[in-house]
Design a protein around this motif. Structure first.
Motif, short mmCIF file in Angstrom:
data_model
loop_
_atom_site.label_atom_id
_atom_site.label_comp_id
_atom_site.label_asym_id
_atom_site.label_seq_id
_atom_site.Cartn_x
_atom_site.Cartn_y
_atom_site.Cartn_z
N PRO A 134 0.87 -1.30 0.00
CA PRO A 134 -0.05 -0.09 -0.09
C PRO A 134 0.79 1.24 -0.07
O PRO A 134 0.49 2.49 -0.63
CB PRO A 134 -0.79 -0.10 1.28
N GLU A 137 2.26 1.63 -3.56
CA GLU A 137 1.37 2.11 -4.75
C GLU A 137 0.94 3.69 -4.51
O GLU A 137 0.80 4.28 -5.15
CB GLU A 137 0.19 1.10 -4.64
N ALA A 138 1.02 3.98 -3.05
CA ALA A 138 0.30 5.21 -2.57
C ALA A 138 1.63 6.47 -3.24
O ALA A 138 1.48 7.48 -3.39
CB ALA A 138 0.21 5.51 -1.34
N SER A 139 2.83 5.93 -2.92
CA SER A 139 4.02 6.55 -3.28
C SER A 139 4.26 6.86 -4.97
O SER A 139 5.10 7.60 -5.29
CB SER A 139 5.41 6.09 -2.63
N ASP A 140 3.36 5.99 -5.84
CA ASP A 140 3.53 5.83 -7.13
C ASP A 140 4.93 5.62 -7.69
O ASP A 140 5.61 6.24 -8.54
CB ASP A 140 3.23 7.35 -7.54
#
Length: 289
Positions: A134, A137-140
């Motif tokens: 997570p 993914e949030a940090s791209d």
């Protein structure tokens, strides 16, 4: 055209961290791969860079006219015991923070774990990723993984299965050419199976340790589990680089601008300047053939 980067590890012995970008530029590269360094992200231990040092490295890279293509941590995130996995996850969180502060969107790493405890190590890997995915993914950012010799998974096809099991487009595959014979020797099959998951390569040669009926190398005592490979300049070993470049073209790797091709030679530090320039020429020709 992929980004062509230099792994500056051969220069760690003679230059300070902040001198590395200038050296990379002098050798003709536009990109570098930030590999484990005692002042930044060392092997296995907690990152040693504070925000000021990260910003100084960004400034040194900008002044030299080079960019960081990828960050390479090596941490024990696959255990095989819970304590080491939890410690590694904490370190990984700081690595992700550093990567974002550098302005970089790519981390490449190794599976780690222990081959003699593969099932337990795989369990710990998935536990680690339940917490880290997570954040990733949030940090791209994307994390690209090499099944390094002596990791809990060494076979190339099995590594792709482990990655696929995460069910995330942010996790992909790193193919290290000099690990070819530990992957199983089936280069074409692995690269074809990887598809778009293959996003980074390390370019170095090695000898095929399986030749001569397993007696290419002799290590004592007989039957020990040591893994042997080299990081040689292209053409100095047994990797079929004609097949390698052809497979990358067939895969579509060579047509993409978000892929990374990194020179990763560690065998000739005494000739590191000449070898790095030779590698840049060999990689450029290979990717554009």
């Amino acid at each position: 055209m992929p980004k062509i980067a230099l792994d500056p590890t051969p220069f760690h012995h003679d230059l300070s961290l902040l001198e590395l970008p200038r050296k990379v530029a002098e050798l003709g590269y536009e990109y570098l791969q930030l590999t484990p360094h005692e002042d930044f992200i060392p092997f296995y231990t907690h990152p040693k860079a504070d925000d000021d040092l990260v910003d100084a490295f960004v400034a040194a890279s900008r002044d030299a006219g080079v960019q960081v293509a990828s960050v390479l941590p090596v941490l024990r995130w696959s255990g095989p015991d819970r304590e080491s996995r939890e410690a590694a996850v904490k370190k990984w969180k700081r690595v992700i923070e550093i990567t974002k502060r550098l302005g970089v969107d790519t981390i490449n790493t190794e599976f780690s774990g222990r081959p003699e405890r593969a099932e337990e190590s795989e369990d710990q890997f998935y536990w680690a990723m339940e917490e880290l995915l997570p954040i990733i993914e949030a940090s791209d950012i994307r994390v690209l993984i090499d099944p390094h010799p002596d990791d809990f998974v060494e076979d190339g096809l099995e590594a792709l299965r482990v990655i696929r099991g995460l069910n995330s487009k942010r996790i992909g595959f790193a193919y290290v050419a000099c690990h070819t014979f530990h992957y199983g020797g089936n280069m074409d099959e692995i690269i074809d199976a990887a598809g778009d998951s293959l996003q980074l390569i390390h370019v170095a040669d090695t000898f095929d340790h399986t030749r001569s009926h397993g007696l290419r190398y002799i290590s004592n005592p007989p039957g020990n589990t040591a893994r042997v490979h080299q990081h040689l300049p292209v053409g100095r070993g047994d990797v079929d680089f004609d097949a390698f470049w052809a497979a990358l073209a067939r895969n579509g790797f060579t047509d993409r601008e978000d892929t990374v091709a990194c020179s990763s030679v560690f065998a000739e530090d005494e000739n590191a300047d000449e070898v790095s320039q030779y590698q840049l020429d060999a990689i450029t020709k290979g990717l554009t053939r």
